[in-house]
Enzyme design. Sequence first.
Site, PDB file in Angstrom:
ATOM      1  N   THR A  35       0.809  -1.217   0.000  1.00  0.00           N
ATOM      2  CA  THR A  35       0.000   0.000   0.000  1.00  0.00           C
ATOM      3  C   THR A  35       0.841   1.266   0.000  1.00  0.00           C
ATOM      4  OG1 THR A  35      -0.124   0.075   2.425  1.00  0.00           O
ATOM      5  CG2 THR A  35      -1.836  -1.179   1.260  1.00  0.00           C
ATOM      6  N   CYS A  39       2.600   3.005   9.477  1.00  0.00           N
ATOM      7  CA  CYS A  39       1.712   3.137  10.637  1.00  0.00           C
ATOM      8  C   CYS A  39       2.497   3.014  11.939  1.00  0.00           C
ATOM      9  CB  CYS A  39       0.636   2.051  10.623  1.00  0.00           C
ATOM     10  SG  CYS A  39      -0.406   2.020   9.164  1.00  0.00           S
ATOM     11  N   CYS A  43      -2.057   1.248  15.525  1.00  0.00           N
ATOM     12  CA  CYS A  43      -3.024   1.528  14.452  1.00  0.00           C
ATOM     13  C   CYS A  43      -4.133   0.468  14.446  1.00  0.00           C
ATOM     14  CB  CYS A  43      -2.318   1.540  13.099  1.00  0.00           C
ATOM     15  SG  CYS A  43      -3.433   1.921  11.717  1.00  0.00           S
ATOM     16  N   ARG A  46      -6.582  -3.216   9.794  1.00  0.00           N
ATOM     17  CA  ARG A  46      -6.343  -4.649   9.637  1.00  0.00           C
ATOM     18  C   ARG A  46      -4.869  -4.897   9.329  1.00  0.00           C
ATOM     19  NH1 ARG A  46      -9.369  -8.477   5.132  1.00  0.00           N
ATOM     20  NH2 ARG A  46      -8.316 -10.450   5.682  1.00  0.00           N
ATOM     21  N   ARG A  68       4.193   6.857   2.775  1.00  0.00           N
ATOM     22  CA  ARG A  68       3.425   8.001   3.243  1.00  0.00           C
ATOM     23  C   ARG A  68       2.668   7.616   4.521  1.00  0.00           C
ATOM     24  NH1 ARG A  68       0.613   5.695  -0.923  1.00  0.00           N
ATOM     25  NH2 ARG A  68      -1.636   5.318  -0.611  1.00  0.00           N
ATOM     26  N   CYS A  70      -0.058   6.989   7.415  1.00  0.00           N
ATOM     27  CA  CYS A  70      -1.437   6.493   7.513  1.00  0.00           C
ATOM     28  C   CYS A  70      -2.349   7.623   7.995  1.00  0.00           C
ATOM     29  CB  CYS A  70      -1.493   5.327   8.496  1.00  0.00           C
ATOM     30  SG  CYS A  70      -3.157   4.737   8.885  1.00  0.00           S
ATOM     31  N   CYS A  73      -4.148   6.350  11.702  1.00  0.00           N
ATOM     32  CA  CYS A  73      -3.466   6.378  13.012  1.00  0.00           C
ATOM     33  C   CYS A  73      -2.557   7.592  13.169  1.00  0.00           C
ATOM     34  CB  CYS A  73      -2.683   5.092  13.245  1.00  0.00           C
ATOM     35  SG  CYS A  73      -1.208   4.894  12.207  1.00  0.00           S
TER      36      CYS A  73
END
Length: 356
Positions: A35, A39, A43, A46, A68, A70, A73
């Site tokens: 992705t 995080c 966080c 999932r 980048r 999240c 969170c």
Amino acid sequence: MRNLDLAIDPDTAWTAFMDRDRRWDGRVIGAVKTTGIYCKPSCPARRPRRENVEFFGSAAEARSAGYRACLRCKPDEVGRDRDAVAKAVKLIEQAEEAPALADLAAAVDYAPHHFQRLFKRDLGVSPAEYARALRNRRAEAALKGNGRITDAVYDAGYQSPSGFYSDAKERLGMKPSAWRDGGRGETIRWTQFDSPIGPMMLAATPRGICRLTFDEDEAALRRLFPNATLTKDDGGLRELVEGALAAIAQPASARELPIDVAGTAFQEAVWRELRKIPLGETRSYAQIAAAIGQPKAVRAVGTANGDNHVAVLIPCHRVIRSDGSLGGYAGGLDRKRHLLAAEGCGERAPQLPLVE
């Protein structure tokens, strides 16, 4: 999976993420290759497959690697959170009086309820609890110099001695190891005085009263604390003596006094439960046993009751038999009757229902 100057190994980092462990927020960053997002451990999103995650020591490292933050969170705010908590700690430590939560939160630009959660998450206590603990430590440090209690508590930031006594109500200060080793390393001041129900001895560490009993002297105290430094101090303990006398003669208006005792986990559970018995009421040994989650340990409760080091203040006299009779008392039944009568229980405690 990369490991760029991590303070913990990747396996521990993965465990922190799987457990959503807030203690590792700000100390490790997890970045998801599929992705492109990084995080913090707590966080709520999932969890991805482990082979798709690499760990970094900071958010800056993750950004440098092309990831980048999240949006859920907000890992970049962790550093700001910790800076805010650190600033609040300094404000508390520098203040003459404990700052209000609203004032602390405003000083670090957070909403009060949110900052309360952040502070407790990082330090394990609320700002108010931190301030109370700080005042306690300052008062104890001042008392170690054999200073007067009143001077020590005001110097520590309390507005009155009653504030110190209130904070100390639930504190059990002396380490259990010190009790087991005869008070080794402790300095204990003691004095004797006359009470309405006979001669008493009071002994105290810098943290509070460690012995309050009838008909004892220095020899008895030395048997209990053979490795402590014992110092007779008739004047310096005056305020504690006055508080103990008030607990006997005017229990309804007596203030809380600091207590410094230790025992086995079972004993301490019994003693804490004794302190919960309201003035003017009694409990049976069976009721105390049930209250601490050990309903079959009635006999053991009686033993722990008898092992109480601080008469009157830990009110073992408020415990009677299930049939309503007084049971025993280390100071004698006449004294038990006197204490109960002064607290509104009459000549003898009222009969209680049987507790199986």
